[in-house]
Design a protein around this motif. Structure first.
Motif, PDB file in Angstrom:
ATOM      1  N   GLU A 106      25.808  17.330 -35.089  1.00 60.12           N
ATOM      2  CA  GLU A 106      25.431  18.456 -35.972  1.00 60.12           C
ATOM      3  C   GLU A 106      25.030  19.672 -35.130  1.00 60.12           C
ATOM      4  O   GLU A 106      24.118  19.601 -34.298  1.00 60.12           O
ATOM      5  N   SER A 107      25.681  20.816 -35.415  1.00 62.07           N
ATOM      6  CA  SER A 107      25.623  21.981 -34.513  1.00 62.07           C
ATOM      7  C   SER A 107      24.211  22.431 -34.151  1.00 62.07           C
ATOM      8  O   SER A 107      23.936  22.760 -33.010  1.00 62.07           O
ATOM      9  N   SER A 108      23.305  22.479 -35.131  1.00 62.92           N
ATOM     10  CA  SER A 108      22.051  23.199 -34.888  1.00 62.92           C
ATOM     11  C   SER A 108      20.908  22.327 -34.378  1.00 62.92           C
ATOM     12  O   SER A 108      19.841  22.844 -34.049  1.00 62.92           O
ATOM     13  N   VAL A 109      21.117  21.005 -34.279  1.00 66.23           N
ATOM     14  CA  VAL A 109      19.982  20.106 -34.021  1.00 66.23           C
ATOM     15  C   VAL A 109      19.368  20.312 -32.636  1.00 66.23           C
ATOM     16  O   VAL A 109      18.142  20.441 -32.494  1.00 66.23           O
ATOM     17  N   VAL A 110      20.196  20.361 -31.601  1.00 70.96           N
ATOM     18  CA  VAL A 110      19.656  20.482 -30.242  1.00 70.96           C
ATOM     19  C   VAL A 110      18.994  21.850 -30.060  1.00 70.96           C
ATOM     20  O   VAL A 110      17.912  21.971 -29.467  1.00 70.96           O
ATOM     21  N   ALA A 111      19.635  22.876 -30.622  1.00 70.79           N
ATOM     22  CA  ALA A 111      19.067  24.226 -30.520  1.00 70.79           C
ATOM     23  C   ALA A 111      17.695  24.263 -31.201  1.00 70.79           C
ATOM     24  O   ALA A 111      16.736  24.832 -30.659  1.00 70.79           O
ATOM     25  N   ALA A 112      17.592  23.643 -32.374  1.00 70.22           N
ATOM     26  CA  ALA A 112      16.320  23.636 -33.107  1.00 70.22           C
ATOM     27  C   ALA A 112      15.252  22.873 -32.327  1.00 70.22           C
ATOM     28  O   ALA A 112      14.103  23.327 -32.220  1.00 70.22           O
ATOM     29  N   ALA A 113      15.636  21.729 -31.755  1.00 70.18           N
ATOM     30  CA  ALA A 113      14.667  20.939 -30.982  1.00 70.18           C
ATOM     31  C   ALA A 113      14.178  21.742 -29.776  1.00 70.18           C
ATOM     32  O   ALA A 113      12.977  21.773 -29.480  1.00 70.18           O
ATOM     33  N   SER A 114      15.106  22.413 -29.107  1.00 68.07           N
ATOM     34  CA  SER A 114      14.730  23.185 -27.910  1.00 68.07           C
ATOM     35  C   SER A 114      13.768  24.304 -28.280  1.00 68.07           C
ATOM     36  O   SER A 114      12.803  24.574 -27.554  1.00 68.07           O
ATOM     37  N   LYS A 115      14.059  24.958 -29.417  1.00 72.91           N
ATOM     38  CA  LYS A 115      13.194  26.059 -29.851  1.00 72.91           C
ATOM     39  C   LYS A 115      11.783  25.558 -30.167  1.00 72.91           C
ATOM     40  O   LYS A 115      10.783  26.154 -29.758  1.00 72.91           O
ATOM     41  N   ALA A 116      11.732  24.434 -30.892  1.00 75.24           N
ATOM     42  CA  ALA A 116      10.422  23.876 -31.253  1.00 75.24           C
ATOM     43  C   ALA A 116       9.669  23.414 -30.006  1.00 75.24           C
ATOM     44  O   ALA A 116       8.442  23.565 -29.909  1.00 75.24           O
ATOM     45  N   ALA A 117      10.421  22.855 -29.030  1.00 78.74           N
ATOM     46  CA  ALA A 117       9.787  22.378 -27.802  1.00 78.74           C
ATOM     47  C   ALA A 117       9.110  23.535 -27.077  1.00 78.74           C
ATOM     48  O   ALA A 117       7.949  23.451 -26.661  1.00 78.74           O
TER      49      ALA A 117
END
Ligand code: MEV
Length: 461
Positions: A106-117
């Protein structure tokens, strides 16, 4: 003419025998060689056989040993199925930095995790603790007879259940794990004649499925054998019927908790001009998921985006994890949120509590090269450490989703990440992709908008 005719007849007979597959199952398929299996699949299901075969073989690894390793993971392997392995850097968990590997499409999952991290790293990071690590297995059996006799029998049986599994448990016991306890459970109120041996286990760094199931199957054997010899049973009572022996993927006592907290005013960033308003809206969003199952399922699905991706990257069983976590979400009788949030004395607190039975030894962990790599990237964690990392990934994912949902909405970010997928579907060249990415920095993204902007670009070229 004879040779082409024979070949032609063979193809026709193969074709017709495959047609009849609809009426009768294929026999001996698993014994065919890999290439014969592919021949059969391609001839049975594809109009363009050459292209189907080419796609299957395109995903083979040129390293034959590596390919064989993958072939042997399961039965009837014809090729490899790729998922991207991404990484989310800048996680801080209990003051220690991590880059978390994530296998997900799913396209946005890693980007979202990185942002939250990154967001939480700037606010002190995540804390996590393992609450308990007990796993469960059961022997389900039917017994018709006196309950008192069964209880007396169990008291005599119990030490034998331990001693007759000694050869299975000695290694685990040496390392500090093993069988913790075995109870006789009377379930006859729910189902006539139904009882269980309900056993608890500590499996340390192993997920422990094989260990637990081996112990249970030995328990079942001992139970049946000893019942036949027990003088306290009448002849009919001696015949205990074991229905099945299997671990439970519901592990409410293999529990991990992860949390973030900060002063409400510290929540501000570019998307959050009013920290108090954001905090209150965020807490409301969590409360909605706590009382509204339609929302809770989507809320928890977002959490599982993070959890499954790390579970997969580290070679663990995501179906077991999914089943256990959703059962936990419904433990009160209603399906509810896995996360919780509150504002107390000016402090915003957001946390998750989930059951997680995962391992860092055994299974795929020492076999799959990418699993080994992922575990090394995480600093070769113990199972307890991995539980904390996975819980944090779930919490981070939920934070990212709720932050977007309660501020900008998710489509903006999602569509940005999805843009490349759409361009790939439209066979855009690298140059076109670069131009379109630039263009859509200032235009709203939709499938129609991308298609027409790409058409315009192509017309101008
Ligand atoms: C999408 O994969 C996940 C979300 O729907 C989760 C949520 O709604 O909380 C964004």
């Amino acid at each position: 003419m004879l040779v082409p005719l024979i070949i032609g007849l063979n193809i026709v007979s193969l074709y017709f025998s495959n047609q009849s597959f609809m009426d009768k199952p294929v026999v001996g398929f698993s014994k065919l060689s890999k290439s014969k299996k592919i021949d059969w699949i391609v001839a049975t299901y594809f109009d363009d056989r050459a292209s189907a075969e080419q796609i299957i073989k395109q995903y083979w690894n040129s390293d034959e040993k590596l390919q064989q390793l993958h072939d042997e993971f399961i039965e009837n392997t014809i090729t490899n199925y790729y998922l991207p392995l991404g990484v989310a850097p800048n996680f801080v968990i209990n003051d220690r930095p991590y880059t978390i590997p994530m296998a997900i499409e799913e396209s946005s999952v890693v980007a979202a995790a990185s942002k939250a991290a990154k967001y939480w790293a700037e606010r002190g990071g995540f804390t996590a603790e393992v609450v308990s690590t007990t796993k469960i297995g059961q022997v389900h059996f039917m017994y018709q007879g006196s309950k008192d006799s069964l209880k007396r029998f169990f008291e005599i049986l119990k030490p034998r259940l331990f001693s007759e599994t000694a050869s299975i448990t000695q290694g685990m016991q040496r390392r500090g794990g093993g069988i913790l306890d075995i109870q006789l459970v009377d379930k006859t109120e729910a189902l006539e004649n139904y009882y269980q041996l309900h056993a608890t286990f500590e499996t340390l760094d192993a997920m422990g499925a094989n260990f637990i199931n081996s112990c249970l199957e030995q328990f079942a054997k001992t139970l049946k054998d000893q019942a036949l010899r027990f003088d306290g049973f009448s002849d009919s009572e001696k015949h205990i019927e074991v229905v099945m022996s299997i671990l439970s993927n519901f592990v409410p006592n293999c529990l991990v908790r992860a949390e973030v907290r900060c002063k409400v005013e510290e929540l501000s960033d570019n998307d959050i001009p009013d920290a108090r308003h954001f905090a209150e809206k965020f807490v409301q969003a969590v409360r909605i998921a706590q009382i509204e199952p339609f929302r809770a399922v989507t809320h928890n699905k977002g959490i599982m985006n993070g959890i499954d991706a790390v579970v997969l990257a580290t070679g663990n069983d995501f179906r077991a994890v999914e089943a256990g976590i959703h059962a936990y979400a419904a433990k009160s009788g209603a399906y509810t949120s896995l996360t919780h949030a509150e504002i107390e004395n000016g402090i915003f607190r957001f946390w998750i509590e989930i059951p997680l039975a995962v391992g860092t030894v055994g299974g795929l962990t020492s076999l799959h090269p990418l699993v080994k790599l992922s575990l090394e990237m995480l600093g070769k964690p113990t199972a307890k450490e991995l539980m904390k990392i996975i819980a944090v990934a779930g919490l981070a994912q939920n934070f990212a989703a709720l932050k977007s949902l309660t501020t900008t909405g998710i489509q903006e970010g999602h569509m940005k990440m999805h843009l490349l997928n759409m361009l790939n579907q439209l066979n855009a060249t690298n140059d076109e992709k670069a131009k379109m990415t630039e263009h859509f920095k200032s235009h709203a993204i939709s499938h129609h908008a991308v298609e027409s902007a790409l058409n315009d670009l192509r017309m101008k070229a």
